[in-house]
Design a protein around this motif. Structure first.
Motif, PDB file in Angstrom:
ATOM      1  N   PHE A  61       4.473  68.392  36.921  1.00  0.00           N
ATOM      2  CA  PHE A  61       5.084  69.674  37.266  1.00  0.00           C
ATOM      3  C   PHE A  61       5.012  69.920  38.767  1.00  0.00           C
ATOM      4  CE2 PHE A  61       4.801  71.073  32.763  1.00  0.00           C
ATOM      5  CZ  PHE A  61       6.089  71.564  32.645  1.00  0.00           C
ATOM      6  N   ALA A  62       3.882  69.599  39.376  1.00  0.00           N
ATOM      7  CA  ALA A  62       3.737  69.770  40.829  1.00  0.00           C
ATOM      8  C   ALA A  62       4.711  68.872  41.586  1.00  0.00           C
ATOM      9  CB  ALA A  62       2.304  69.486  41.253  1.00  0.00           C
ATOM     10  N   LEU A  63       4.861  67.642  41.128  1.00  0.00           N
ATOM     11  CA  LEU A  63       5.797  66.718  41.754  1.00  0.00           C
ATOM     12  C   LEU A  63       7.235  67.214  41.608  1.00  0.00           C
ATOM     13  CD1 LEU A  63       6.296  63.976  43.141  1.00  0.00           C
ATOM     14  CD2 LEU A  63       6.462  62.996  40.858  1.00  0.00           C
ATOM     15  N   ALA A  64       7.590  67.660  40.415  1.00  0.00           N
ATOM     16  CA  ALA A  64       8.945  68.167  40.189  1.00  0.00           C
ATOM     17  C   ALA A  64       9.217  69.405  41.034  1.00  0.00           C
ATOM     18  CB  ALA A  64       9.145  68.482  38.709  1.00  0.00           C
ATOM     19  N   ARG A  65       8.249  70.300  41.134  1.00  0.00           N
ATOM     20  CA  ARG A  65       8.412  71.497  41.962  1.00  0.00           C
ATOM     21  C   ARG A  65       8.575  71.112  43.429  1.00  0.00           C
ATOM     22  NH1 ARG A  65       4.154  76.090  41.160  1.00  0.00           N
ATOM     23  NH2 ARG A  65       5.201  76.100  39.152  1.00  0.00           N
ATOM     24  N   TRP A 105       9.788  68.261  44.621  1.00  0.00           N
ATOM     25  CA  TRP A 105      11.111  67.676  44.807  1.00  0.00           C
ATOM     26  C   TRP A 105      12.195  68.740  44.871  1.00  0.00           C
ATOM     27  CZ3 TRP A 105      11.289  63.005  40.919  1.00  0.00           C
ATOM     28  CH2 TRP A 105      10.522  61.964  41.431  1.00  0.00           C
ATOM     29  N   ILE A 106      12.112  69.725  43.983  1.00  0.00           N
ATOM     30  CA  ILE A 106      13.166  70.740  43.904  1.00  0.00           C
ATOM     31  C   ILE A 106      13.118  71.692  45.092  1.00  0.00           C
ATOM     32  CG2 ILE A 106      13.908  72.769  42.580  1.00  0.00           C
ATOM     33  CD1 ILE A 106      13.474  71.130  40.080  1.00  0.00           C
ATOM     34  N   THR A 107      11.920  72.025  45.568  1.00  0.00           N
ATOM     35  CA  THR A 107      11.832  73.018  46.640  1.00  0.00           C
ATOM     36  C   THR A 107      11.934  72.431  48.043  1.00  0.00           C
ATOM     37  OG1 THR A 107       9.413  72.898  46.614  1.00  0.00           O
ATOM     38  CG2 THR A 107      10.466  74.611  45.259  1.00  0.00           C
ATOM     39  N   SER A 108      11.627  71.140  48.223  1.00  0.00           N
ATOM     40  CA  SER A 108      11.685  70.593  49.577  1.00  0.00           C
ATOM     41  C   SER A 108      12.632  69.408  49.717  1.00  0.00           C
ATOM     42  CB  SER A 108      10.287  70.206  50.058  1.00  0.00           C
ATOM     43  OG  SER A 108       9.760  69.198  49.241  1.00  0.00           O
ATOM     44  N   LEU A 109      12.532  68.428  48.857  1.00  0.00           N
ATOM     45  CA  LEU A 109      13.339  67.220  48.997  1.00  0.00           C
ATOM     46  C   LEU A 109      14.811  67.468  48.681  1.00  0.00           C
ATOM     47  CD1 LEU A 109      13.274  64.191  49.609  1.00  0.00           C
ATOM     48  CD2 LEU A 109      12.928  63.809  47.183  1.00  0.00           C
ATOM     49  N   LEU A 110      15.109  68.159  47.614  1.00  0.00           N
ATOM     50  CA  LEU A 110      16.498  68.399  47.223  1.00  0.00           C
ATOM     51  C   LEU A 110      17.266  69.214  48.273  1.00  0.00           C
ATOM     52  CD1 LEU A 110      18.612  67.917  45.007  1.00  0.00           C
ATOM     53  CD2 LEU A 110      17.875  70.067  43.991  1.00  0.00           C
ATOM     54  N   PRO A 111      16.744  70.345  48.780  1.00  0.00           N
ATOM     55  CA  PRO A 111      17.491  71.060  49.827  1.00  0.00           C
ATOM     56  C   PRO A 111      17.670  70.235  51.104  1.00  0.00           C
ATOM     57  CG  PRO A 111      15.840  72.489  48.882  1.00  0.00           C
ATOM     58  CD  PRO A 111      15.591  71.121  48.339  1.00  0.00           C
ATOM     59  N   PHE A 112      16.657  69.447  51.468  1.00  0.00           N
ATOM     60  CA  PHE A 112      16.767  68.597  52.652  1.00  0.00           C
ATOM     61  C   PHE A 112      17.868  67.569  52.477  1.00  0.00           C
ATOM     62  CE2 PHE A 112      15.607  64.604  54.743  1.00  0.00           C
ATOM     63  CZ  PHE A 112      15.604  65.021  56.065  1.00  0.00           C
ATOM     64  N   THR A 113      17.913  66.941  51.312  1.00  0.00           N
ATOM     65  CA  THR A 113      18.914  65.915  51.048  1.00  0.00           C
ATOM     66  C   THR A 113      20.317  66.507  50.988  1.00  0.00           C
ATOM     67  OG1 THR A 113      17.264  64.684  49.791  1.00  0.00           O
ATOM     68  CG2 THR A 113      19.546  64.063  49.472  1.00  0.00           C
ATOM     69  N   LEU A 114      20.464  67.642  50.356  1.00  0.00           N
ATOM     70  CA  LEU A 114      21.787  68.252  50.230  1.00  0.00           C
ATOM     71  C   LEU A 114      22.291  68.844  51.541  1.00  0.00           C
ATOM     72  CD1 LEU A 114      21.474  69.958  46.743  1.00  0.00           C
ATOM     73  CD2 LEU A 114      22.604  67.808  47.319  1.00  0.00           C
ATOM     74  N   ALA A 115      21.395  69.063  52.516  1.00  0.00           N
ATOM     75  CA  ALA A 115      21.802  69.616  53.803  1.00  0.00           C
ATOM     76  C   ALA A 115      22.441  68.566  54.708  1.00  0.00           C
ATOM     77  CB  ALA A 115      20.603  70.236  54.512  1.00  0.00           C
ATOM     78  N   LEU A 122      14.238  64.529  35.141  1.00  0.00           N
ATOM     79  CA  LEU A 122      12.785  64.609  35.209  1.00  0.00           C
ATOM     80  C   LEU A 122      12.272  65.614  34.183  1.00  0.00           C
ATOM     81  CD1 LEU A 122      10.241  63.663  36.680  1.00  0.00           C
ATOM     82  CD2 LEU A 122      10.572  65.530  38.255  1.00  0.00           C
ATOM     83  N   LEU A 123      12.960  66.735  34.071  1.00  0.00           N
ATOM     84  CA  LEU A 123      12.546  67.756  33.109  1.00  0.00           C
ATOM     85  C   LEU A 123      12.606  67.224  31.681  1.00  0.00           C
ATOM     86  CD1 LEU A 123      11.769  70.656  32.394  1.00  0.00           C
ATOM     87  CD2 LEU A 123      14.189  71.218  32.440  1.00  0.00           C
ATOM     88  N   VAL A 124      13.647  66.484  31.357  1.00  0.00           N
ATOM     89  CA  VAL A 124      13.782  65.936  30.013  1.00  0.00           C
ATOM     90  C   VAL A 124      12.650  64.952  29.735  1.00  0.00           C
ATOM     91  CG1 VAL A 124      15.256  64.527  28.529  1.00  0.00           C
ATOM     92  CG2 VAL A 124      16.264  66.296  29.958  1.00  0.00           C
ATOM     93  N   TRP A 125      12.336  64.097  30.712  1.00  0.00           N
ATOM     94  CA  TRP A 125      11.265  63.118  30.522  1.00  0.00           C
ATOM     95  C   TRP A 125       9.906  63.802  30.372  1.00  0.00           C
ATOM     96  CZ3 TRP A 125       7.029  61.457  33.492  1.00  0.00           C
ATOM     97  CH2 TRP A 125       6.418  60.304  33.016  1.00  0.00           C
ATOM     98  N   ILE A 126       9.631  64.829  31.194  1.00  0.00           N
ATOM     99  CA  ILE A 126       8.369  65.568  31.069  1.00  0.00           C
ATOM    100  C   ILE A 126       8.284  66.210  29.698  1.00  0.00           C
ATOM    101  CG2 ILE A 126       7.086  67.584  31.885  1.00  0.00           C
ATOM    102  CD1 ILE A 126       8.060  66.948  34.690  1.00  0.00           C
ATOM    103  N   LYS A 127       9.388  66.807  29.257  1.00  0.00           N
ATOM    104  CA  LYS A 127       9.372  67.500  27.968  1.00  0.00           C
ATOM    105  C   LYS A 127       9.090  66.546  26.813  1.00  0.00           C
ATOM    106  CE  LYS A 127      11.992  70.506  24.976  1.00  0.00           C
ATOM    107  NZ  LYS A 127      10.810  70.955  24.332  1.00  0.00           N
ATOM    108  N   TYR A 128       9.776  65.431  26.757  1.00  0.00           N
ATOM    109  CA  TYR A 128       9.611  64.532  25.616  1.00  0.00           C
ATOM    110  C   TYR A 128       8.355  63.674  25.703  1.00  0.00           C
ATOM    111  CZ  TYR A 128      14.096  65.977  23.919  1.00  0.00           C
ATOM    112  OH  TYR A 128      15.132  66.737  23.440  1.00  0.00           O
ATOM    113  N   ILE A 160       8.664  74.691  36.589  1.00  0.00           N
ATOM    114  CA  ILE A 160       9.073  73.828  37.701  1.00  0.00           C
ATOM    115  C   ILE A 160       9.642  74.647  38.848  1.00  0.00           C
ATOM    116  CG2 ILE A 160      10.769  72.091  38.397  1.00  0.00           C
ATOM    117  CD1 ILE A 160      10.313  70.741  35.715  1.00  0.00           C
ATOM    118  N   LEU A 161      10.426  75.664  38.539  1.00  0.00           N
ATOM    119  CA  LEU A 161      11.025  76.487  39.586  1.00  0.00           C
ATOM    120  C   LEU A 161      10.050  77.486  40.185  1.00  0.00           C
ATOM    121  CD1 LEU A 161      14.534  77.124  38.037  1.00  0.00           C
ATOM    122  CD2 LEU A 161      13.887  75.488  39.806  1.00  0.00           C
ATOM    123  N   GLY A 162       8.878  77.644  39.591  1.00  0.00           N
ATOM    124  CA  GLY A 162       7.868  78.535  40.139  1.00  0.00           C
ATOM    125  C   GLY A 162       7.903  79.943  39.587  1.00  0.00           C
TER     126      GLY A 162
END
Length: 117
Positions: free
Chosen positions: A47-51, A53-63, A1-7, A22-24
């Protein structure tokens, strides 16, 4: 996502600055102000969407723990469910992760949450 936002939106912004936004660690507005070619409205939303995903969806999924919280049905699970002969397992249930009630025990009623479906 970061690569796509950047380019797509921020080719002139450093990757580290985008990652910090993105990390805040840094505000999105500060990153976008350093990029004259940024389309700020779309970039702020991404950026809001990526933040999010990283702060709520990713930890939930990895748990989630495989074969305890969720998992794919094994051949033995499918044979157990269809052992009465009257029940066929839909293809989607065979190929998608289903909730488990305990270690290696898939829920018997996990096909639909709505009884009218």
């Amino acid at each position: 996502l970061l690569v796509w936002i950047k380019y797509t939106f921020l080719p002139s912004v450093e990757t580290e600055a985008s990652l910090a936004a993105i990390l805040g660690d840094e505000s999105v507005e500060a990153v976008l102000s350093s990029a004259p070619d940024a389309r700020s409205d779309d970039a702020v939303k991404l950026f809001a969407l990526a933040r999010q995903w990283i702060t709520s969806l990713l930890p939930f999924t990895l748990a989630k723990i495989n074969r305890v919280s969720y998992g794919l049905l094994s051949a033995a699970d499918i044979a157990l469910i269809t052992s009465d002969g009257a029940r066929q397992i839909p293809r989607a249930r065979r190929l998608l992760a289903v909730p488990f009630v305990g270690l290696d025990i898939p829920s018997r009623t996990n096909e639909f949450a709505q009884p009218d479906v």
